[in-house]
Design an enzyme around this catalytic site. Structure first.
Site, PDB file in Angstrom:
ATOM      1  CD  GLU A  39      -2.956  -1.322   2.186  1.00  0.00           C
ATOM      2  OE1 GLU A  39      -2.715  -0.795   3.278  1.00  0.00           O
ATOM      3  OE2 GLU A  39      -4.014  -1.921   1.919  1.00  0.00           O
ATOM      4  CD  GLU A  42      -9.591  -1.760   8.026  1.00  0.00           C
ATOM      5  OE1 GLU A  42      -8.642  -2.302   8.614  1.00  0.00           O
ATOM      6  OE2 GLU A  42      -9.490  -1.238   6.909  1.00  0.00           O
ATOM      7  CG  ASP A  60      -7.270  -5.731   4.790  1.00  0.00           C
ATOM      8  OD1 ASP A  60      -6.836  -5.982   5.924  1.00  0.00           O
ATOM      9  OD2 ASP A  60      -7.379  -4.565   4.349  1.00  0.00           O
TER      10      ASP A  60
HETATM   11  C1  GCV Z   1      -2.301  -0.018   8.620  1.00  0.00           C
HETATM   12  C2  GCV Z   1      -5.867  -2.309   5.518  1.00  0.00           C
HETATM   13  C3  GCV Z   1      -6.288  -1.102   6.302  1.00  0.00           C
HETATM   14  C4  GCV Z   1      -5.145  -0.135   6.479  1.00  0.00           C
HETATM   15  C5  GCV Z   1      -3.969  -0.876   7.125  1.00  0.00           C
HETATM   16  C6  GCV Z   1      -3.607  -2.055   6.240  1.00  0.00           C
HETATM   17  C7  GCV Z   1      -2.477  -2.886   6.829  1.00  0.00           C
HETATM   18  O1  GCV Z   1      -5.645  -1.969   4.188  1.00  0.00           O
HETATM   19  O2  GCV Z   1      -7.380  -0.497   5.696  1.00  0.00           O
HETATM   20  O3  GCV Z   1      -5.580   0.919   7.278  1.00  0.00           O
HETATM   21  O4  GCV Z   1      -2.866  -0.033   7.323  1.00  0.00           O
HETATM   22  O5  GCV Z   1      -4.726  -2.879   6.085  1.00  0.00           O
HETATM   23  O6  GCV Z   1      -2.795  -3.885   7.460  1.00  0.00           O
HETATM   24  O7  GCV Z   1      -1.331  -2.544   6.653  1.00  0.00           O
END
Ligand code: GCV
Length: 616
Positions: A242, A349, A321
């Site tokens: 990411e 989340e 995820d």
């Molecule tokens: C910390 C997902 C979440 C992100 C998170 C990422 C990760 O994409 O939405 O907020 O970032 O996972 O686990 O690195």
């Protein structure tokens, strides 16, 4: 009473004084205040052996109990004995316990500005306004909650290391040392997330792991870090994920990338925890070949055996995820020569933001059954804490932290109902009938949430970015690799060998279970298969009817749960919060139910067999 005490440690009334610096002193202190409350006639003797060992032995005869073991072990033993006595359990006559995993980690996604990434219970307990800012008493309380369930590592900053959090291992080392000292008497050690490109902030022109200047920078930095915090567990790293920097930029693989850092940490006894959440987040949604869940396996499995012995690969429980339901990540079963940790997400989340009830024990049990507890050597979980008066956002979210500790301690004994019941007893001490009601709600909550949101393995129907609320197409035409590909006739993705081939990443038994439509569990049918709406499920219902039914049933469950909770005798402060959250959950469930059902109705044109409202 401090708010934190409400959650599973009701027999504590006093803060641990800052002067107490050893686990044994803390153990004596906790015992002295709690024993008169939980069992005034009992005599408890502590026999610490002077080592840092984590095992403990409880021996009891009549009114006398002896807790022996390592110094930290004795502290764990004290909490366990106090909890058992409070719950009215009989103490064992002679029982030794030791944790299954040496590292039982909580990962805080706290940013230096005080915000928490995916935090749903307030702001950071560690940082504010671009620097350390904490209340020592509150941190001590968190450490105490961790120790009470045997958790022993806290990573205090977000894996997305945003400026100025890199300073944690640079000019903030004195403060880091102070925080480490707060946690130490509770047997909790710190870990920090680092930025892979950190040397480039200091004049090194590259972050290439094979470049000597990079290696030297990390070697020198680790000396400074360990001079300040000699027992730091190590670094946690999110690289090439990411948009985070990583070794791919320099044409290096992740063994080369991780090993460079691991070698810098090794002389100090440090570990490198390397996250494997690596996938293409710039996918073209028209590309039907790239299948995001397959990514981690492809990036890592061929590197099995090539990592330094102080590297641990940290892998999310599922290959996507933290969706409401996912199969086990296949790379966890494919790297026998590599140290592996599983990563869970206590922060809700995708599972209700600590507004909706979602107890995770059932998920852990299912995943661990496929994984086997010996396949991994550590556990990590994204924390669900914040600075809210109710540390967990929702009082019931505390069961996830409590249960997570017990899971890490011994996954083979982490029975969902026992966890829910013990937590309920410690937290509310209701009559048996009321406790049963609460325990049932907790145990059913996950499947209920799944039903009114995205059942059958649908995933990714949440509102983009926020990840709360329904948006069936919100992630459909995006770059994130998150598709259900609903059309007029069918929905889901064929991930068997006739489709993307993802299922072939599993060992034969799991591959066959998932690939075969008959044996693939209903809950994952659309995860592994593309099915027509008129596909007939094992119970005789069509797929479309099952989608409608699940959504209506999920909503009905929420309505019923609200009625049941309304008459339970919660303490006043909790009651108001629980009911306020419940009314938001009801609204959310209604929205999800109507939006997703209408979404499929518009595609399929099929009416609900029971005549319930569907909207055009
Ligand atoms: C910390 C997902 C979440 C992100 C998170 C990422 C990760 O994409 O939405 O907020 O970032 O996972 O686990 O690195």
């Amino acid at each position: 009473m401090r708010d934190e005490f409400r959650y599973w440690l009701p027999f504590l009334t006093k803060d641990v004084p800052a002067e107490l610096t050893s686990p044994v002193d803390v153990a004596r202190f906790e015992l002295a205040q709690a024993l008169p409350v939980v069992a005034a006639d009992m005599k408890v003797e502590l026999q610490p052996d002077g080592t840092a060992s984590e095992f403990f032995t409880v021996r009891s005869e009549g009114d006398t109990v002896t807790i022996s073991g390592g110094d930290v072990g004795v502290l764990y033993g004290v909490y366990r004995v106090l909890m058992a006595l409070y719950c009215g359990e009989k103490l064992p006559s002679d029982q030794t316990q030791q944790p299954k995993y040496a590292l039982r980690m909580v990962n805080c996604w706290d940013n230096a500005d005080g915000d928490i990434e995916r935090g749903y219970s307030g702001r950071s307990l560690f940082f504010d306004d671009g620097m350390f800012d904490y209340e020592p008493e509150r941190l001590r309380m968190m450490a105490r909650m961790m120790a009470s369930v045997g958790l022993n590592v806290a990573c205090i900053n977000n894996v997305n290391v945003r400026n100025p959090a890199h300073r944690l291992i640079e000019d903030w080392l004195p403060e880091l040392a102070e925080v480490a000292a707060i946690f130490r008497p509770f047997g909790v050690k710190l870990m920090v997330s680092i930025d892979y490109s950190q040397p480039m902030r200091h004049g090194v022109p590259t972050a290439d792991p094979l470049d000597e200047r990079v290696q030297n920078w990390w070697n020198e930095q680790c000396k400074l870090v360990y001079a300040a915090v000699p027992d730091l567990v190590g670094f946690l790293v999110k690289a090439d994920s990411e948009h985070r920097p990583g070794p791919f930029t320099y044409g290096r693989n992740h063994a080369e990338g991780a090993n460079m850092l691991a070698r810098a940490l090794k002389p100090h006894g440090g570990k490198l925890i390397w996250r494997c959440f690596v996938y293409n987040c710039q996918q073209d949604w028209r590309d039907q070949k790239t299948d995001r869940p397959a990514a981690a396996y492809n990036h890592y499995v061929y590197l099995d055996g090539q990592f330094e012995d102080n590297v641990i690969l940290q892998v999310k429980n599922g290959p996507f995820d933290f969706q409401v339901r996912e199969p086990l990540s296949p790379m966890l079963l494919a790297m026998p020569k590599t140290s592996l940790a599983i990563e869970w997400q206590l922060a809700q989340e995708y599972t209700g933001h600590q507004i909706d009830i979602y107890a995770m024990m059932g998920m852990w049990q299912e995943v661990m059954a496929d994984l086997g507890s010996d396949t991994i050597m550590a556990m990590a979980a994204v924390s669900n804490w914040g600075d809210d008066a109710c540390v967990y956002g929702h009082p019931f979210a505390a069961v996830n932290m409590f249960g997570y500790g017990l899971l890490c301690w011994n996954p083979d004994a982490a029975d969902p109902e026992a966890i829910a019941r013990t937590w309920a007893k410690l937290t509310y001490n209701f009559s048996k009938a009321d406790e049963d009601t609460l325990v049932d709600i907790l145990l059913e909550s996950r499947c209920a949430y799944e039903k009114y949101t995205s059942p059958l393995g649908l995933c990714w129907m949440v509102t983009p970015h926020v990840h709360y609320g329904a948006s069936p197409d919100g992630y459909e035409y995006t770059a994130w690799g998150t598709y259900h590909r609903a059309s007029r006739d069918a929905v889901g993705i064929d991930r068997t060998s006739s489709g993307t081939g993802y299922a072939d990443q599993y060992p034969a038994a799991l591959r066959d279970r998932y690939s075969n439509l008959e044996t693939c569990p209903d809950e994952l049918k659309l995860w592994f298969h593309r099915l027509r709406y008129d596909y007939v499920m094992a119970d005789g219902r069509t797929l479309i009817q099952r989608i409608y039914d699940d959504h209506f049933e999920g909503y009905d469950w929420v309505v019923a749960a609200e009625e049941k909770l309304a008459v339970l005798p919660f303490p006043e402060a909790d009651k108001a919060l629980i009911m306020e959250r419940m009314s938001r959950q009801k609204k959310n469930a209604r929205e999800w139910c109507d939006i997703v059902n209408s979404f499929f109705y518009r595609f399929s044109g099929v009416e609900d067999a029971k005549g319930r409202p569907l909207y055009i």
